[in-house]
Design a protein around this motif. Structure first.
Motif, PDB file in Angstrom:
ATOM      1  N   ALA A  13       0.863  -1.191   0.000  1.00  0.00           N
ATOM      2  CA  ALA A  13       0.000   0.000   0.000  1.00  0.00           C
ATOM      3  C   ALA A  13       0.887   1.225   0.000  1.00  0.00           C
ATOM      4  N   HIS A  14       0.421   2.299  -0.578  1.00  0.00           N
ATOM      5  CA  HIS A  14       1.156   3.572  -0.515  1.00  0.00           C
ATOM      6  C   HIS A  14       0.272   4.685  -1.078  1.00  0.00           C
ATOM      7  N   SER A  15       0.761   5.917  -0.959  1.00  0.00           N
ATOM      8  CA  SER A  15       0.062   7.061  -1.563  1.00  0.00           C
ATOM      9  C   SER A  15       1.123   7.989  -2.120  1.00  0.00           C
ATOM     10  N   PHE A  16       0.700   8.873  -3.015  1.00  0.00           N
ATOM     11  CA  PHE A  16       1.664   9.784  -3.643  1.00  0.00           C
ATOM     12  C   PHE A  16       1.394  11.236  -3.260  1.00  0.00           C
ATOM     13  N   HIS A  17       2.444  12.059  -3.287  1.00  0.00           N
ATOM     14  CA  HIS A  17       2.339  13.480  -2.978  1.00  0.00           C
ATOM     15  C   HIS A  17       2.560  14.297  -4.238  1.00  0.00           C
ATOM     16  N   GLY A  18       1.643  15.225  -4.538  1.00  0.00           N
ATOM     17  CA  GLY A  18       1.828  16.094  -5.698  1.00  0.00           C
ATOM     18  C   GLY A  18       0.652  15.992  -6.647  1.00  0.00           C
ATOM     19  N   THR A  20       0.457  16.035  -9.734  1.00  0.00           N
ATOM     20  CA  THR A  20       0.698  15.176 -10.890  1.00  0.00           C
ATOM     21  C   THR A  20      -0.030  13.851 -10.758  1.00  0.00           C
ATOM     22  N   PHE A  21      -0.151  13.370  -9.515  1.00  0.00           N
ATOM     23  CA  PHE A  21      -0.622  12.008  -9.296  1.00  0.00           C
ATOM     24  C   PHE A  21      -2.147  11.869  -9.257  1.00  0.00           C
ATOM     25  N   GLY A  22      -2.866  12.989  -9.277  1.00  0.00           N
ATOM     26  CA  GLY A  22      -4.333  12.930  -9.307  1.00  0.00           C
ATOM     27  C   GLY A  22      -4.881  11.990  -8.251  1.00  0.00           C
ATOM     28  N   PRO A  23      -5.784  11.057  -8.640  1.00  0.00           N
ATOM     29  CA  PRO A  23      -6.418  10.171  -7.655  1.00  0.00           C
ATOM     30  C   PRO A  23      -5.427   9.236  -6.959  1.00  0.00           C
ATOM     31  N   ALA A  24      -4.218   9.077  -7.512  1.00  0.00           N
ATOM     32  CA  ALA A  24      -3.226   8.210  -6.882  1.00  0.00           C
ATOM     33  C   ALA A  24      -2.609   8.877  -5.657  1.00  0.00           C
TER      34      ALA A  24
ATOM     35  N   ALA C  61     -15.789   2.038 -15.769  1.00  0.00           N
ATOM     36  CA  ALA C  61     -16.507   2.947 -14.860  1.00  0.00           C
ATOM     37  C   ALA C  61     -16.734   2.275 -13.511  1.00  0.00           C
ATOM     38  N   LEU C  62     -17.069   1.011 -13.556  1.00  0.00           N
ATOM     39  CA  LEU C  62     -17.349   0.266 -12.331  1.00  0.00           C
ATOM     40  C   LEU C  62     -16.067   0.097 -11.492  1.00  0.00           C
ATOM     41  N   LEU C  63     -14.953  -0.199 -12.146  1.00  0.00           N
ATOM     42  CA  LEU C  63     -13.691  -0.355 -11.406  1.00  0.00           C
ATOM     43  C   LEU C  63     -13.189   0.986 -10.879  1.00  0.00           C
ATOM     44  N   ALA C  64     -13.543   2.071 -11.589  1.00  0.00           N
ATOM     45  CA  ALA C  64     -13.108   3.405 -11.156  1.00  0.00           C
ATOM     46  C   ALA C  64     -13.658   3.733  -9.774  1.00  0.00           C
ATOM     47  N   GLU C  65     -14.763   3.105  -9.387  1.00  0.00           N
ATOM     48  CA  GLU C  65     -15.343   3.341  -8.055  1.00  0.00           C
ATOM     49  C   GLU C  65     -14.449   2.770  -6.948  1.00  0.00           C
ATOM     50  N   LEU C  66     -13.588   1.810  -7.307  1.00  0.00           N
ATOM     51  CA  LEU C  66     -12.719   1.177  -6.310  1.00  0.00           C
ATOM     52  C   LEU C  66     -11.237   1.518  -6.522  1.00  0.00           C
ATOM     53  N   HIS C  67     -10.879   1.899  -7.756  1.00  0.00           N
ATOM     54  CA  HIS C  67      -9.495   2.179  -8.148  1.00  0.00           C
ATOM     55  C   HIS C  67      -8.909   3.287  -7.269  1.00  0.00           C
ATOM     56  N   TYR C  68      -7.648   3.091  -6.910  1.00  0.00           N
ATOM     57  CA  TYR C  68      -6.926   4.081  -6.104  1.00  0.00           C
ATOM     58  C   TYR C  68      -7.610   4.353  -4.762  1.00  0.00           C
ATOM     59  N   ARG C  69      -8.174   3.298  -4.145  1.00  0.00           N
ATOM     60  CA  ARG C  69      -8.817   3.489  -2.847  1.00  0.00           C
ATOM     61  C   ARG C  69      -8.323   2.479  -1.804  1.00  0.00           C
ATOM     62  N   ASN C  70      -8.552   2.859  -0.524  1.00  0.00           N
ATOM     63  CA  ASN C  70      -8.304   1.956   0.602  1.00  0.00           C
ATOM     64  C   ASN C  70      -9.631   1.304   0.935  1.00  0.00           C
ATOM     65  N   LEU C  71      -9.806   0.055   0.585  1.00  0.00           N
ATOM     66  CA  LEU C  71     -11.114  -0.598   0.757  1.00  0.00           C
ATOM     67  C   LEU C  71     -11.532  -0.666   2.227  1.00  0.00           C
ATOM     68  N   ASP C  72     -10.556  -0.635   3.151  1.00  0.00           N
ATOM     69  CA  ASP C  72     -10.897  -0.679   4.583  1.00  0.00           C
ATOM     70  C   ASP C  72     -11.763   0.508   4.989  1.00  0.00           C
ATOM     71  N   LYS C  73     -11.717   1.583   4.200  1.00  0.00           N
ATOM     72  CA  LYS C  73     -12.456   2.802   4.540  1.00  0.00           C
ATOM     73  C   LYS C  73     -13.646   3.034   3.603  1.00  0.00           C
ATOM     74  N   GLU C  74     -13.869   2.123   2.681  1.00  0.00           N
ATOM     75  CA  GLU C  74     -14.949   2.326   1.707  1.00  0.00           C
ATOM     76  C   GLU C  74     -16.291   1.848   2.264  1.00  0.00           C
ATOM     77  N   PRO C  75     -17.343   2.639   2.060  1.00  0.00           N
ATOM     78  CA  PRO C  75     -18.681   2.226   2.510  1.00  0.00           C
ATOM     79  C   PRO C  75     -19.021   0.840   1.964  1.00  0.00           C
ATOM     80  N   GLY C  76     -19.494  -0.014   2.844  1.00  0.00           N
ATOM     81  CA  GLY C  76     -19.882  -1.361   2.423  1.00  0.00           C
ATOM     82  C   GLY C  76     -18.793  -2.387   2.621  1.00  0.00           C
TER      83      GLY C  76
END
Lengths: 132, 132, 132, 132, 132, 132
Positions: A13-18, A20-24, C61-76
């Protein structure tokens, strides 16, 4: 020039700063499928570049230090953008340290260079290559 | 040296001129799975080679100009053997043009080289690499 | 029986609850390369299972709802073990919801079943298949 | 620089000599998926690196000499450790011999180098590259 | 229906009996990249099909019994054509034995079926599926 | 149930009719990497599903009828949407015809079913399965 490549993986797991990275910039994660390539100009007395079994074990042990972890909280990575290319360098540098410490055997000192590629998905990868 | 690679594809029709090509002289087609690799000696301030999202978008836009087309009728390709290796050069050259036009951001001007590989099947591919 | 499969991916962080999971109880992450397969007994008037372009867009579109997320904090997903197999079911169920909502066109109502496979690395994957 | 790569395979038995090899000292076997890469600075009059059909046939004929054999009993390999990297060199050297004998056509004399990669499993490969 | 698949490999020597096999009657060898798939109608209390780590270890231990061996000399295989499809059955049957012996944990007794695929090259594979 | 799969490919040009297809209504092309799977309940006297060498040759011969062609001009395909799923059926039906004509040997009459998958890119494929 000869080369031997071994493959393993890590899931972090990780996250980015800046911007440039948008949703990442959000906390997310990745599986990195890791290819480590060892280059050498000539084969050794056993007719190999290096002991491929030992190379696999060393890569596995090295990735185990990062596997199943949140890099944002790992010593040495706080505040660092652990991009795929930056992590390729981390893995390559640590492999070089292990070669120099003798973990790959005496012959491995004749290695010419090490290249590490991290595949982050079926459509993106990054790599880093350095001499020994 | 660092590298980042992104993958996309295009599906085109074309034919070849010359006895060398045998049955491929007939109008036929190909899916080219395209890997574009961007090399750079050092990472930028964000710890990356370039914005991988932007690189993917640029590659996609560039391939869209050829996707779903008959190359035999496309301006610039009439009478040209659009072999896999020749098309790899076309894609690489157009990527370089886009880098120079600033499409990949300012940092991309420090790119060292671009390599493009086109996979035409599970058993054949061709590539072209050039400096920037 | 006919089938069409489209591929995309998502990169998430999560952790698991329970001794079974060993070091995977720590916060870590994964890239899931996702294959969505749509089965149908007969082709439609256009000679296809469904509009593959639309299927790709819906999956994306469906994967975008989960992409770049921490599932531990996602509703549901709080307190849920978001294993690869459980996430395969989530994606399949959401695709079925979209089919029923008409997102894939009228013909898609004749789909027989949907199967979703998530590849978590080069050596492990999980899937879930359900009728429509 | 341009490159064209063709893929084929061979299935052989062999054993290794030396403690380094552990259980691989026993008679065992391998499928080698072989990638042969031909590099050239400029394309020929047909706009290609070389006749890809002829390259495929030559590689196939060359691998047929080793396919379905026990290398421990093959002339030239007795007492030799036929490691993946050593076999990559054998294939590359034989391809160079065939190029020099004119098997790839006149234009092939302008080839810059040949690289051969042998994939011995989904997690290991070796390669050898040499100039012409 | 849910499924989990794990991948490993083995490298063996063998020969075949019967004119059908042509040159494969000679002693040769193969790398088998092995996919073992475990199917189950519902997930367990941990929200999984089975402990994927344990499944990987069991598959690895089971393949180790054949890895780096000449099957022509192995007990139980003398005089048997150890074709890819026959070996897929051997691996599947041994996995079932291990499930019944409790090696995969109590929950694994609810497994519906096991499928094993052996990839012998980039262009051929064989599989066997059986209920539990 | 046992299965054997062989892989080959074909490169064709075609166009589609109907608004659903958007830009794919233009003349374009595709490489189809083709997997043909033969299923059978029990192995034959040689311990195989069928002669894999013969299966590969038959698939190759069958694809050669379409390889390097413009399907829009081929007898039987004029005015037909040669979608990936429709072509999977064409290949499967022709394989069944060849089995019935005895091309795969007598034992092949005990085949249970044939499945054909056409991979049109790294992100899309289609398949058709039918009993014999």
């Amino acid at each position: 020039m000869f080369a031997v490549t071994v493959r393993d993986h890590m899931m972090i797991a990780h996250s980015f700063h800046g911007e440039t990275f948008g949703p990442a910039q959000r906390l997310h994660g990745a599986t990195y499928v890791v290819d480590a390539t060892f280059r050498r100009a000539a084969l050794d007395a056993d007719n190999i570049v290096l002991d491929i079994g030992r190379a696999s074990e060393e890569l596995h042990a090295l990735l185990a230090e990062l596997h199943y972890r949140n890099l944002d909280k790992e010593p040495g990575f706080e505040g660092v953008n652990t991009s795929t290319e930056a992590l390729a360098q981390v893995v390559a540098d640590r492999l070089v340290d292990r070669v120099r410490a003798g973990a790959f055997g005496e012959g491995a000192h004749e290695l010419h260079s090490i290249a590490v590629t991290l595949h982050e998905s079926h459509i993106a990868s990054a790599s880093y290559e350095r001499p020994l």
